[in-house]
Scaffold this active site. Sequence first.
Site, PDB file in Angstrom:
ATOM      1  N   HIS A  50       0.847  -1.225   0.272  1.00 29.89           N
ATOM      2  CA  HIS A  50       0.076   0.270  -0.143  1.00 29.89           C
ATOM      3  C   HIS A  50       1.012   0.820   0.076  1.00 29.89           C
ATOM      4  O   HIS A  50       0.454   2.235  -0.410  1.00 29.89           O
ATOM      5  CB  HIS A  50      -1.229  -0.098   1.117  1.00 29.89           C
ATOM      6  CG  HIS A  50      -0.270  -0.446   2.408  1.00 29.89           C
ATOM      7  ND1 HIS A  50       0.591  -0.681   3.452  1.00 29.89           N
ATOM      8  CD2 HIS A  50      -0.244   1.397   3.656  1.00 29.89           C
ATOM      9  CE1 HIS A  50       1.320  -0.418   4.738  1.00 29.89           C
ATOM     10  NE2 HIS A  50       0.192   1.005   4.013  1.00 29.89           N
ATOM     11  N   ARG A  51       2.189   1.524   0.435  1.00 33.06           N
ATOM     12  CA  ARG A  51       3.001   2.354   0.383  1.00 33.06           C
ATOM     13  C   ARG A  51       4.449   2.155   0.024  1.00 33.06           C
ATOM     14  O   ARG A  51       4.761   0.916   0.215  1.00 33.06           O
ATOM     15  CB  ARG A  51       3.768   3.111   1.564  1.00 33.06           C
ATOM     16  CG  ARG A  51       2.274   3.631   1.622  1.00 33.06           C
ATOM     17  CD  ARG A  51       2.310   5.024   2.597  1.00 33.06           C
ATOM     18  NE  ARG A  51       0.918   5.947   2.972  1.00 33.06           N
ATOM     19  CZ  ARG A  51       1.291   6.575   3.276  1.00 33.06           C
ATOM     20  NH1 ARG A  51       2.988   7.332   3.618  1.00 33.06           N
ATOM     21  NH2 ARG A  51       0.128   7.273   3.588  1.00 33.06           N
TER      22      ARG A  51
ATOM     23  N   LYS B 102       9.642  -2.549   3.517  1.00 33.86           N
ATOM     24  CA  LYS B 102      10.526  -2.977   4.577  1.00 33.86           C
ATOM     25  C   LYS B 102      10.707  -3.206   5.163  1.00 33.86           C
ATOM     26  O   LYS B 102       9.775  -3.983   5.713  1.00 33.86           O
ATOM     27  CB  LYS B 102      10.468  -1.520   4.615  1.00 33.86           C
ATOM     28  CG  LYS B 102      11.794  -0.416   6.067  1.00 33.86           C
ATOM     29  CD  LYS B 102      13.052  -0.274   4.842  1.00 33.86           C
ATOM     30  CE  LYS B 102      14.149  -0.002   6.004  1.00 33.86           C
ATOM     31  NZ  LYS B 102      15.189  -0.877   5.683  1.00 33.86           N
TER      32      LYS B 102
ATOM     33  N   LYS C  99       3.318  -1.668  12.459  1.00 38.55           N
ATOM     34  CA  LYS C  99       4.573  -0.878  12.490  1.00 38.55           C
ATOM     35  C   LYS C  99       5.258  -0.275  12.062  1.00 38.55           C
ATOM     36  O   LYS C  99       4.952   1.581  12.667  1.00 38.55           O
ATOM     37  CB  LYS C  99       6.249  -2.149  12.310  1.00 38.55           C
ATOM     38  CG  LYS C  99       7.407  -1.657  14.374  1.00 38.55           C
ATOM     39  CD  LYS C  99       8.429  -2.054  13.824  1.00 38.55           C
ATOM     40  CE  LYS C  99       8.123  -3.717  14.379  1.00 38.55           C
ATOM     41  NZ  LYS C  99       9.477  -5.117  13.791  1.00 38.55           N
TER      42      LYS C  99
ATOM     43  N   ASP D 215       4.239   6.088  11.572  1.00 32.73           N
ATOM     44  CA  ASP D 215       3.942   7.383  10.298  1.00 32.73           C
ATOM     45  C   ASP D 215       5.240   7.078   9.569  1.00 32.73           C
ATOM     46  O   ASP D 215       5.955   8.226   8.850  1.00 32.73           O
ATOM     47  CB  ASP D 215       3.917   8.330  10.542  1.00 32.73           C
ATOM     48  CG  ASP D 215       2.440   8.596  11.015  1.00 32.73           C
ATOM     49  OD1 ASP D 215       1.699   8.249  11.276  1.00 32.73           O
ATOM     50  OD2 ASP D 215       2.350   9.397  12.187  1.00 32.73           O
TER      51      ASP D 215
ATOM     52  N   LYS E 210      10.041  -8.891   5.349  1.00 31.83           N
ATOM     53  CA  LYS E 210      10.521  -9.496   6.344  1.00 31.83           C
ATOM     54  C   LYS E 210      11.437 -10.597   5.042  1.00 31.83           C
ATOM     55  O   LYS E 210      10.845 -11.608   4.613  1.00 31.83           O
ATOM     56  CB  LYS E 210      10.411 -10.160   7.445  1.00 31.83           C
ATOM     57  CG  LYS E 210      11.139 -10.041   8.155  1.00 31.83           C
ATOM     58  CD  LYS E 210      11.380  -8.659   8.752  1.00 31.83           C
ATOM     59  CE  LYS E 210      12.299  -9.058  10.531  1.00 31.83           C
ATOM     60  NZ  LYS E 210      11.884  -8.206  11.210  1.00 31.83           N
TER      61      LYS E 210
ATOM     62  N   SER F  50      15.680   3.481  10.533  1.00 33.89           N
ATOM     63  CA  SER F  50      16.295   2.980   9.179  1.00 33.89           C
ATOM     64  C   SER F  50      15.114   4.511   7.930  1.00 33.89           C
ATOM     65  O   SER F  50      16.530   4.124   6.951  1.00 33.89           O
ATOM     66  CB  SER F  50      15.415   1.965   8.553  1.00 33.89           C
ATOM     67  OG  SER F  50      16.180   0.777   9.514  1.00 33.89           O
TER      68      SER F  50
HETATM   69  N1  GLU Z   1      14.680  -5.336  12.024  1.00 37.23           N
HETATM   70  C1  GLU Z   1      13.864  -4.169  12.655  1.00 37.23           C
HETATM   71  C2  GLU Z   1      12.656  -4.531  13.152  1.00 37.23           C
HETATM   72  O1  GLU Z   1      11.901  -5.581  12.725  1.00 37.23           O
HETATM   73  C3  GLU Z   1      14.531  -3.240  11.711  1.00 37.23           C
HETATM   74  C4  GLU Z   1      13.600  -3.024  10.202  1.00 37.23           C
HETATM   75  C5  GLU Z   1      14.322  -2.111   9.030  1.00 37.23           C
HETATM   76  O2  GLU Z   1      15.084  -0.807   9.959  1.00 37.23           O
HETATM   77  O3  GLU Z   1      13.581  -2.375   8.088  1.00 37.23           O
HETATM   78  O4  GLU Z   1      11.854  -3.483  12.943  1.00 37.23           O
END
Ligand code: GLU
Length: 478
Positions: free
Chosen positions: A69-70, A74, A98, A103, A110, A369
């Site tokens: 959706h975005r 990540k 998350k 935001d 993952k 990040s």
């Molecule tokens: N692995 C971390 C998490 O579970 C960081 C993920 C990230 O920075 O993209 O939130």
Amino acid sequence: MSKGDPKVRTSFYESVQNYFDKAAEHMDLHAGLLSQIRECNSIYRMHFPVKIGEDYKIIEAYRVQHSQHRSPTKGGIRYSMHVNQEEVMALATLMTYKCAIVDVPFGGAKGGVKINPWDYEAGDLERITRRYTTELIRRNMIGPAVDVPAPDYGTGPREMAWIYDTYRAFKSDDIDAAGCVTGKPVHQSGIQGRTEATGRGVYYGLREMCSIESDMKKLGLSKGIAGKTMVIQGLGNVGSYTAKISQDEGDAIIVGVSEVEGAVYNAKGIDIHKLLQFRAETGSILNYPGAESFGKDKRTAVMEFDCDILVPAALENQITMENAHKIKAKIIAEAANGPTTSGAEEVLLKAGKVILPDLYLNAGGVTVSYFEWLKNLSHMRFGRMEKRFNQNTYSRIVDLVEKTTGKPITEKEKGLISRGADEVDLVRSGLEETMIGSYHQCRDILLSKPKMDGLRTAAFVNAIQKISSDYLSMGVFP
Ligand code: GLU
């Protein structure tokens, strides 16, 4: 058998979906929209050969993109023998929520590689990491606009540097190549403050919660994090930074720590720096002179010892129907992803405990990040433009105050007041602002719904609200 039946062992993925379903009951959304948000969009399972010594090992690995959706998607990459498709799906799913809660404009993803990283030499890990990256490049599953990995359990800045280098070798014409992965070493297009970010975010979240007197009163606790006793389960990156920052900046008292080799406990407090130093020297926390030691078989029992705050900072499914009723802590601060099963959460909530849920509390990592990704796209470090300007302006103000009041200001005070912000200051301030703001968003949702059971459901509602409005603005659902 009901879901809450102790005989039913809920898997990590089932727990995440149970939490989603519970939150969805509080919302009036189209069933199709809910299921579009809930399901994993793409799941890529791969096997590839890597030469280890004289032999070839076939490595099993995954990348799951939960929601587009975005863009980009990540989420970290995990190296562990527990990796399996469902686990990576659960972790990718949590990433979507998350990011929405804090935001950060990404979808969730993952990756997982089924290896025990501690069994391999650095050279083998480099070949595995580069090969895994190549598989992702081939499928267009990595890139600054597509999907951006980061560290997770068993990986760190070194692996991210290998990923970046591999990507760059294939995409030499991509001016934004550095944004293909975050959590890189600072001198290789990383950002100051990323390594500590998840632990620091956990601290900010906890501190914010403890700062609300009326909420603390309900738990029979005093206001503030200072003096609160904490047990930390897991001394990896997240656990060790949470412990260090809570002790150093929050004056919390670390009373217990558990790791793979065993646990240590001292009701009067353990100096976390000394304990980490002891472990670095001896390879174990056991027999640390400042505490009582418990062997490997009793290591999880420390979670049941007296403390105000329990911080599970290791892997998923640590608090289950088997041990939930034995936990004495009043606050469970989920630094790890998925440490509490949905059945165990019911037990804890019935016992009047507060759970600061993973999808909010450990979002500091992805928040920083995001800052790193923005830095990579802007090709400039934060603070470069304004640091001197601010410093000079503040200096002139301080001089003026000194002149008009006639009161001398010491050089030390002048230095503190007229300091321009460095990158790490801006990163920490952005993280602090994010963790405080998102805590209140979730708490406000909880307070507005008298029937809601806890902060996790509120956090899920917060995420679902934001993601659904993205879908609705695309005109996908009526
Ligand atoms: N692995 C971390 C998490 O579970 C960081 C993920 C990230 O920075 O993209 O939130």
